[in-house]
Design a protein around this motif. Structure first.
Motif, mmCIF file in Angstrom:
data_model
loop_
_atom_site.group_PDB
_atom_site.id
_atom_site.type_symbol
_atom_site.label_atom_id
_atom_site.label_comp_id
_atom_site.label_asym_id
_atom_site.label_seq_id
_atom_site.Cartn_x
_atom_site.Cartn_y
_atom_site.Cartn_z
ATOM 1 N N ASP A 48 54.537 37.514 50.712
ATOM 2 C CA ASP A 48 53.666 36.453 50.009
ATOM 3 C C ASP A 48 52.250 36.841 50.404
ATOM 4 O O ASP A 48 51.223 37.198 49.432
ATOM 5 C CB ASP A 48 53.736 35.112 50.050
ATOM 6 N N GLU A 49 51.803 37.183 51.773
ATOM 7 C CA GLU A 49 50.654 37.439 52.260
ATOM 8 C C GLU A 49 50.166 38.840 51.494
ATOM 9 O O GLU A 49 48.895 38.839 50.859
ATOM 10 C CB GLU A 49 50.406 37.767 53.756
ATOM 11 N N VAL A 50 50.850 39.713 51.558
ATOM 12 C CA VAL A 50 50.686 40.963 51.015
ATOM 13 C C VAL A 50 50.027 41.027 49.319
ATOM 14 O O VAL A 50 49.119 41.336 49.068
ATOM 15 C CB VAL A 50 51.724 42.163 51.137
ATOM 16 N N GLU A 51 50.862 40.215 48.662
ATOM 17 C CA GLU A 51 50.768 40.054 47.231
ATOM 18 C C GLU A 51 49.553 39.216 47.008
ATOM 19 O O GLU A 51 49.008 39.508 45.928
ATOM 20 C CB GLU A 51 52.141 39.406 46.696
ATOM 21 N N THR A 52 49.231 38.032 47.868
ATOM 22 C CA THR A 52 47.946 37.464 47.618
ATOM 23 C C THR A 52 46.743 38.349 47.905
ATOM 24 O O THR A 52 45.697 38.521 47.205
ATOM 25 C CB THR A 52 47.975 36.275 48.746
ATOM 26 N N LEU A 53 46.826 39.350 48.972
ATOM 27 C CA LEU A 53 45.764 40.015 49.381
ATOM 28 C C LEU A 53 45.678 41.271 48.203
ATOM 29 O O LEU A 53 44.459 41.428 47.969
ATOM 30 C CB LEU A 53 45.891 40.589 50.885
ATOM 31 N N GLU A 54 46.643 41.784 47.898
ATOM 32 C CA GLU A 54 46.475 42.761 46.916
ATOM 33 C C GLU A 54 45.730 42.004 45.576
ATOM 34 O O GLU A 54 44.934 42.718 45.072
ATOM 35 C CB GLU A 54 48.059 43.199 46.455
ATOM 36 N N LEU A 55 46.105 41.023 45.447
ATOM 37 C CA LEU A 55 45.476 40.160 43.911
ATOM 38 C C LEU A 55 43.882 40.038 44.399
ATOM 39 O O LEU A 55 43.190 40.198 43.489
ATOM 40 C CB LEU A 55 46.140 38.880 43.590
ATOM 41 N N ALA A 56 43.827 39.383 45.497
ATOM 42 C CA ALA A 56 42.522 39.437 45.823
ATOM 43 C C ALA A 56 41.533 40.884 45.864
ATOM 44 O O ALA A 56 40.607 40.971 45.465
ATOM 45 C CB ALA A 56 42.152 38.951 47.395
ATOM 46 N N ALA A 57 42.127 41.851 46.552
ATOM 47 C CA ALA A 57 41.328 43.125 46.449
ATOM 48 C C ALA A 57 41.138 43.628 45.091
ATOM 49 O O ALA A 57 40.194 44.131 44.545
ATOM 50 C CB ALA A 57 42.121 44.121 47.002
ATOM 51 N N GLU A 58 42.446 43.445 44.096
ATOM 52 C CA GLU A 58 41.974 43.862 42.583
ATOM 53 C C GLU A 58 40.977 43.120 41.960
ATOM 54 O O GLU A 58 40.219 43.718 41.288
ATOM 55 C CB GLU A 58 43.608 43.830 42.031
ATOM 56 N N GLU A 59 41.190 41.896 42.139
ATOM 57 C CA GLU A 59 40.051 40.964 41.448
ATOM 58 C C GLU A 59 38.685 41.336 42.095
ATOM 59 O O GLU A 59 37.659 41.411 41.301
ATOM 60 C CB GLU A 59 40.085 39.404 41.839
ATOM 61 N N MET A 60 38.571 41.778 43.310
ATOM 62 C CA MET A 60 37.211 41.990 43.932
ATOM 63 C C MET A 60 36.781 43.265 43.325
ATOM 64 O O MET A 60 35.658 43.552 43.300
ATOM 65 C CB MET A 60 37.270 41.823 45.454
ATOM 66 N N HIS A 61 37.631 44.361 43.076
ATOM 67 C CA HIS A 61 37.306 45.288 42.667
ATOM 68 C C HIS A 61 36.687 45.308 41.149
ATOM 69 O O HIS A 61 35.602 45.946 40.884
ATOM 70 C CB HIS A 61 38.373 46.367 42.473
ATOM 71 N N ARG A 62 37.270 44.481 40.371
ATOM 72 C CA ARG A 62 36.658 44.071 39.078
ATOM 73 C C ARG A 62 35.223 43.481 39.059
ATOM 74 O O ARG A 62 34.493 43.925 38.281
ATOM 75 C CB ARG A 62 37.952 43.416 38.212
ATOM 76 N N MET A 63 35.364 42.676 39.998
ATOM 77 C CA MET A 63 33.954 42.019 40.020
ATOM 78 C C MET A 63 32.821 43.029 40.737
ATOM 79 O O MET A 63 31.713 42.831 40.154
ATOM 80 C CB MET A 63 34.182 40.841 41.052
ATOM 81 N N CYS A 64 33.485 44.238 41.273
ATOM 82 C CA CYS A 64 32.583 44.845 42.024
ATOM 83 C C CYS A 64 31.824 45.879 40.879
ATOM 84 O O CYS A 64 30.667 46.169 40.642
ATOM 85 C CB CYS A 64 33.161 45.723 43.035
ATOM 86 N N LEU A 65 32.641 46.118 39.874
ATOM 87 C CA LEU A 65 32.462 46.847 38.656
ATOM 88 C C LEU A 65 31.435 46.146 37.832
ATOM 89 O O LEU A 65 30.330 46.549 37.442
ATOM 90 C CB LEU A 65 33.362 47.411 38.082
ATOM 91 N N GLU A 66 31.721 44.952 37.644
ATOM 92 C CA GLU A 66 30.493 44.051 37.050
ATOM 93 C C GLU A 66 29.125 44.072 37.787
ATOM 94 O O GLU A 66 28.131 44.104 37.339
ATOM 95 C CB GLU A 66 31.104 42.678 36.541
#
Length: 403
Positions: A48-66
């Protein structure tokens, strides 16, 4: 997330060196030797931790592109790289130049609260060999029955294959700076040659200082005067722009495909932190950050815009005043809300979350004794509290770094 004790393997030093981690030992001025690789402990995640952190990293990557698009407008100034470099980065971003990888640094304590992003190392991230290869072989030797948060190697091969398909190119130059003496940059470049070769590229190694310019071809060339069409370089863009050939980089029509591309200047710059907070205030995975001065912050960490490995970081917090040495700062500063690292019996970890093609693919953990993760931190492997997948049991293609 738990930190668990582990018995080091017999002959572990020889094992990691054979896998490419030849830069683990550092000799201090007083003669002491300290080791970067530490397998006397490991961190274990739940799925569960891994899946939560993966989602956070991928959202943060999208935000970084913006945030990169926002920085490219010049709304926050020239962010220490100058107007020409900023324009080049903006053109590269607009053109959609292909990138390969990056590494977020996150604070996470395993106590249920959201992980906090510290920065994004998206231009010249190192730590690949230990995260992608060495800790995987440790897992096979010590806990082969368990899973590990580590699909980095396979993801890199997939991305290099995708890159080749999109460009139609087949030859890749791989460059690093020989000025770095520990061997880390050299071995990281060698590892990138390995995964690119597995993806079908013909690779050619070269030092950054050996890249030349042919006025007849109007192209960058290697020592054999062979035109460089696609090149992976482990050398920061802000330094490339200051080199003798820097003005040539502005001529996009006469440049190779650079990996990482010029727009990564916008993501590896600490101004990104202020841009993110400006665009996404109060996001649970962000810490407040401001350019030039601390603004409303009472406790803060001052980070030089181009800083690396904790150099020149200044911390101002209750009961803690710290200033790290180094050669950065003239380019400007970003002030980020101070957030203490979690403390596991005196060990303070930072999670390095690897992203390839926008996908979170693995984790490498470095821990320190103090509040700054610097040159003397330790890399500690990880496991997931879950059974090993069948593909891991069947075997691996991770061996074989090209030297």
């Amino acid at each position: 997330m738990k930190r668990l004790a582990s018995e080091p393997r017999q002959g572990w030093k020889q094992k990691i060196e054979e896998q490419g981690l030849v830069f683990s030992s550092t000799t201090m001025d007083d003669g002491r030797r300290i080791e970067y690789w530490n397998e006397s402990a490991y961190y274990e995640f739940t799925m569960d931790e891994v899946e939560t952190l993966e989602l956070a990293a991928e959202e943060m990557h999208r935000m970084c592109l913006e945030a990169a698009k926002f920085l490219a407008t010049g709304a926050m100034g020239s962010i220490g790289i100058g107007p020409q470099a900023l324009e080049l980065a903006a053109e590269s971003l607009q053109a959609g130049d292909v990138d390969v990888y990056g590494r977020f640094d996150f604070i996470y304590d395993g106590q249920g609260g959201p992980a906090k992003m510290l920065e994004y190392n998206a231009d010249t991230p190192t730590g690949l060999i230990e995260a992608a290869v060495a800790q995987w072989f440790w897992l096979q030797d010590v806990h082969p029955e368990k899973d590990q948060w580590n699909g980095i190697h396979e993801a890199l091969i997939r991305q290099w294959k995708k890159f080749q398909y999109r460009t139609g190119m087949s030859t890749l130059h791989v460059a690093h700076s020989e000025v770095e003496e520990s061997g880390e940059d050299w071995m990281t470049a060698a590892y990138m040659r390995d995964v690119a070769s597995q993806a079908g590229w013909t690779t050619i190694g070269i030092n950054m200082s050996d890249i030349g310019w042919d006025p007849n071809l109007n192209r960058f060339v290697d020592l054999d005067n062979f035109m460089i069409s696609t090149i992976f370089k482990l050398y920061p863009w802000e330094l490339m722009m200051k080199e003798e050939f820097g003005p040539r980089l502005l001529e996009r029509a006469h440049n190779p495909r650079w990996v990482e591309p010029a727009w990564k200047m916008l993501l590896s710059n600490k101004a990104l932190l202020a841009a993110l907070w400006h665009l996404y205030p109060n996001h649970p995975n962000l810490l407040p950050a401001y350019l030039t001065d601390p603004g409303p912050l009472k406790e803060w960490v001052a980070k030089p815009l181009h800083g690396r490995e904790g150099d020149n970081i200044r911390i101002h917090a209750e009961g803690l005043t710290l200033e790290q040495p180094g050669g950065y700062g003239r380019e400007g500063w970003c002030y980020q809300q101070y957030h203490p690292l979690p403390d596991f019996d005196g060990n303070r970890p930072v999670l390095g979350l690897w992203v390839v093609d926008g996908e979170s693919v693995g984790c490498g953990i470095r821990e320190s004794d103090g509040p700054v993760t610097d040159y003397f931190c330790r890399f500690v492997p990880n496991t997931i509290d879950a059974p090993a997948p069948l593909s891991a049991v069947a075997g691996s293609t991770k061996a074989g770094i090209i030297l």
